[in-house]
Design a protein around this motif. Structure first.
Motif, PDB file in Angstrom:
ATOM      1  N   GLU A  58       0.825  -1.214   0.000  1.00 55.74           N
ATOM      2  CA  GLU A  58       0.000   0.000   0.000  1.00 55.74           C
ATOM      3  C   GLU A  58       0.856   1.260   0.000  1.00 55.74           C
ATOM      4  O   GLU A  58       0.580   2.201  -0.741  1.00 55.74           O
ATOM      5  CB  GLU A  58      -0.958  -0.014   1.192  1.00 55.74           C
ATOM      6  N   SER A  59       1.905   1.267   0.820  1.00 57.48           N
ATOM      7  CA  SER A  59       2.762   2.458   0.845  1.00 57.48           C
ATOM      8  C   SER A  59       3.572   2.572  -0.442  1.00 57.48           C
ATOM      9  O   SER A  59       3.828   3.686  -0.928  1.00 57.48           O
ATOM     10  CB  SER A  59       3.698   2.414   2.058  1.00 57.48           C
ATOM     11  N   PHE A  62       1.241   3.999  -3.007  1.00 53.17           N
ATOM     12  CA  PHE A  62       1.029   5.421  -2.715  1.00 53.17           C
ATOM     13  C   PHE A  62       2.203   6.236  -3.263  1.00 53.17           C
ATOM     14  O   PHE A  62       2.000   7.267  -3.923  1.00 53.17           O
ATOM     15  CB  PHE A  62       0.888   5.649  -1.216  1.00 53.17           C
ATOM     16  N   ASP A 109      -3.364  14.058  -1.683  1.00 54.96           N
ATOM     17  CA  ASP A 109      -2.974  12.838  -0.970  1.00 54.96           C
ATOM     18  C   ASP A 109      -4.193  11.994  -0.617  1.00 54.96           C
ATOM     19  O   ASP A 109      -4.143  10.754  -0.655  1.00 54.96           O
ATOM     20  CB  ASP A 109      -2.206  13.198   0.312  1.00 54.96           C
ATOM     21  N   SER A 110      -5.299  12.670  -0.303  1.00 53.19           N
ATOM     22  CA  SER A 110      -6.520  11.938   0.032  1.00 53.19           C
ATOM     23  C   SER A 110      -7.060  11.179  -1.184  1.00 53.19           C
ATOM     24  O   SER A 110      -7.598  10.070  -1.063  1.00 53.19           O
ATOM     25  CB  SER A 110      -7.593  12.894   0.566  1.00 53.19           C
ATOM     26  N   ASP A 113      -4.802   8.135  -1.546  1.00 50.62           N
ATOM     27  CA  ASP A 113      -5.186   7.135  -0.544  1.00 50.62           C
ATOM     28  C   ASP A 113      -6.408   6.333  -1.021  1.00 50.62           C
ATOM     29  O   ASP A 113      -6.459   5.107  -0.886  1.00 50.62           O
ATOM     30  CB  ASP A 113      -5.509   7.814   0.787  1.00 50.62           C
ATOM     31  N   ASN A 117      -6.625   2.364  -1.951  1.00 48.66           N
ATOM     32  CA  ASN A 117      -7.668   1.522  -1.349  1.00 48.66           C
ATOM     33  C   ASN A 117      -8.487   0.810  -2.425  1.00 48.66           C
ATOM     34  O   ASN A 117      -8.849  -0.363  -2.279  1.00 48.66           O
ATOM     35  CB  ASN A 117      -8.582   2.376  -0.471  1.00 48.66           C
TER      36      ASN A 117
END
Length: 296
Positions: A58-59, A62, A109-110, A113, A117
């Motif tokens: 996930e990171s 991102f 950034d949101s 994210d 997801n």
């Protein structure tokens, strides 16, 4: 009387139907289309490929999306989505949706994210993490091949047209005739200066043969049916009306059709034939039936 209109002609048509199909090698996958779809995102797929096998998937995703936001546009391709944004029902109880846009210009950034997801919730992220997908470019090629299979129905029709055109082209060359493929009234007017009324403005005829000595046109419509269904009946009904419409303008209508689909659906075909319309199949084309029709 011309045997083309006798009952024995129809019987012969049914007996000589092509039951094996007309599949050619290029029917299965349009590789040029597949590769053309992947080429614009090839760089992005290779960047995303660095996430394969990473435990902290996930990171990693991102960071890739943030550093190289163009990689986000590859997500729909990996999930066989043609749309550039999708609405997902994220709360079935309260019926709440969330929109995921893969082609916006600026990602907060949101937003990133949310997109990470999305990749994880879709199951794609876990496949990348566990190395069940080892190469995203190769995997994407497979996805595009799968999507391209939807075009096989159209390719089947195109292959029948190509097959028939090979006979039409040779016949016209050998008999000093001219023909057009995919012709409309304007194209006919521009080529041979013949004015035609049309039953609908979008009407395109598969092939038009022109007999210059008496300025007569022959319209040829082509199709091939491996299976039955209501489409066969509706096509026969449409061609009955088309033939009647064109005869009033000294145009001869020829229906070239074939396939095992007609074996169990003969009534619409017989109705078309018994109204004095011309009907031939591939074997009849091979046996020079165009000459019988055009020089009878």
């Amino acid at each position: 009387m011309n045997t083309l209109y006798q009952p024995e002609h129809f019987d012969k048509f049914i007996r000589t139907l092509n039951l094996k199909g007309i599949l050619q090698y290029d029917y299965f996958v349009n590789w040029a289309k597949v590769l053309n779809n992947i080429e614009p995102i090839e760089k992005e797929l290779n960047l995303l490929n660095t996430a394969v096998g990473k435990e902290n998937i996930e990171s990693v995703l991102f960071d890739i999306f943030k550093s190289y936001p163009n990689t986000i546009k590859a997500i729909p391709f990996l999930l066989a989505i043609r749309d550039k944004s999708v609405d997902i029902l994220i709360d079935k109880v309260n019926y709440v949706h969330q929109n995921f846009n893969f082609k916006q210009n600026n990602f907060l950034d949101s937003d990133i994210d949310s997109l990470v997801n999305f990749v994880m919730q879709s199951g794609l992220g876990e496949l990348i993490k566990s190395k069940q997908i080892k190469s995203l470019p190769d995997y994407c090629t497979g996805v595009e091949v799968g999507l391209d299979s939807n075009g096989r129905k159209n390719r089947g029709g195109t292959q029948m047209e190509q097959l028939v055109e090979s006979f039409v082209a040779i016949f016209c060359h050998d008999n000093n005739l001219k023909y057009l493929a995919q012709a409309n009234a304007k194209k006919i007017k521009d080529t041979w200066n013949i004015d035609l009324k049309v039953d609908k403005s979008s009407r395109i005829i598969d092939f038009v043969i022109y007999r210059e000595q008496d300025k007569k046109l022959f319209f040829i419509e082509v199709n091939f049916y491996n299976g039955g269904g209501s489409k066969l009946k509706s096509t026969a009904t449409e061609y009955i009306e088309m033939s009647r419409f064109w005869k009033d303008q000294n145009v001869e209508f020829i229906w070239v059709t074939d396939g095992k689909g007609w074996v169990g659906t003969q009534n619409p075909l017989k109705d078309y034939f018994e109204r004095g319309n011309i009907l031939i199949n591939i074997e009849m084309l091979q046996n020079d039936y165009l000459k019988k029709i055009i020089f009878s």
